[in-house]
Design a protein around this motif. Sequence first.
Motif, PDB file in Angstrom:
ATOM      1  N   PHE A  51       0.806  -1.223   0.000  1.00  0.00           N
ATOM      2  CA  PHE A  51       0.000   0.000   0.000  1.00  0.00           C
ATOM      3  C   PHE A  51       0.837   1.271   0.000  1.00  0.00           C
ATOM      4  N   ILE A  52       2.154   1.149  -0.154  1.00  0.00           N
ATOM      5  CA  ILE A  52       3.038   2.310  -0.183  1.00  0.00           C
ATOM      6  C   ILE A  52       3.698   2.386  -1.548  1.00  0.00           C
ATOM      7  N   ASP A  53       3.635   3.559  -2.157  1.00  0.00           N
ATOM      8  CA  ASP A  53       4.283   3.783  -3.445  1.00  0.00           C
ATOM      9  C   ASP A  53       5.626   4.474  -3.241  1.00  0.00           C
ATOM     10  N   LYS A  54       5.608   5.762  -2.930  1.00  0.00           N
ATOM     11  CA  LYS A  54       6.844   6.515  -2.710  1.00  0.00           C
ATOM     12  C   LYS A  54       7.030   6.754  -1.207  1.00  0.00           C
ATOM     13  N   TYR A  55       8.272   6.665  -0.762  1.00  0.00           N
ATOM     14  CA  TYR A  55       8.606   6.714   0.671  1.00  0.00           C
ATOM     15  C   TYR A  55       9.745   7.721   0.826  1.00  0.00           C
ATOM     16  N   VAL A  56       9.437   8.891   1.350  1.00  0.00           N
ATOM     17  CA  VAL A  56      10.426   9.965   1.457  1.00  0.00           C
ATOM     18  C   VAL A  56      10.802  10.138   2.919  1.00  0.00           C
ATOM     19  N   SER A  57      12.074   9.999   3.216  1.00  0.00           N
ATOM     20  CA  SER A  57      12.563  10.026   4.595  1.00  0.00           C
ATOM     21  C   SER A  57      13.424  11.262   4.822  1.00  0.00           C
ATOM     22  N   ILE A  58      13.063  12.045   5.839  1.00  0.00           N
ATOM     23  CA  ILE A  58      13.802  13.244   6.213  1.00  0.00           C
ATOM     24  C   ILE A  58      14.532  12.955   7.516  1.00  0.00           C
TER      25      ILE A  58
END
Length: 318
Positions: A171-178
């Motif tokens: 269920f996750i497409d793009k995963y952006v980590s800060i």
Amino acid sequence: MQLLRLAVSTLSAALVVALVGAAPAQAAPPPLPVPYTFLTSAVIAGLAVNADPPGANDFSCKPSSKHPNPVVLVHGLSGNKATNWQTYAPLLRNEGYCVFALTYGQQSQLPAPYNQVFGGFTKMELSAAQLKTFVAKVRKATGAAKVDIVGHSEGTVVPNYYAKFLGGGAFIDKYVSIAPLWKGTNPAGLATLSTLGTPFGLTPALGRALEPYFASGPQLLTGSSFMNKMRSGGTPKVKGIRYTNIVTRYDELVLPYTSGIEAGMTNHVVQDFCAIDYAEHFQIVADPVAAALVLNALDPAHPRAVPCRLVLPFVGGL
């Protein structure tokens, strides 16, 4: 008579069209203010207990064809849905995204709603289960097949546990980590002390006493059993998810900052784009360089220029 009726009917239709055409178009709502300073925005947001950040958690929002994935914001340790996302919630909403944010990992020792002030303190397995429930709610409300994740600090780890061990990868497409910590962190040598067998090197009794209040802390340390599990198979990556990491050389909590750089993922260092950007672990979630990189990661088909201006720790630009 028939010709007269036809003429009147035609004239009436033309009048209606003219009146409709002359009606003023409904003005689009003005864009939400987007602050680029962390400290003051977080303090002000913290005064409103359990508030949503501006532009977030409109469960009537329907994703557009341009941005079909809702964006779920996942805060860091000691943050909450409002204090952590005063920049990104309005920024993303202004860009046309459906934006959602939750507070997870609340301390049960505090009564509601005051248990919403600080999040991220319970075991991350429990926090990941909360995120799973929240994502299901977002998907049901929006009709979206998948969501995009934007996380900060601990909020870069919790979603990946959901993805890797709780079925969230589908269920996750793009995963952006800060300010991520894929390899854990070792602030003040606490990870080294924990190799003695108890959290932070404390006595067993003190370690047990600490857990109800700060169970996630020892899990975030380099070499913890939690981090080792996250890296099972040699990588934290989950197949099918597109990962982007944004780190700062001045991170005072993720040590070393390169813990957030992971092979097989897209990795960005803020200072590679702007040498006078001194954003650290907190200011990076209100940083203009990081913001542009997040937008580009979420919408790579429409990249934008990355700005460069003086950014100070905690307070941002002058």
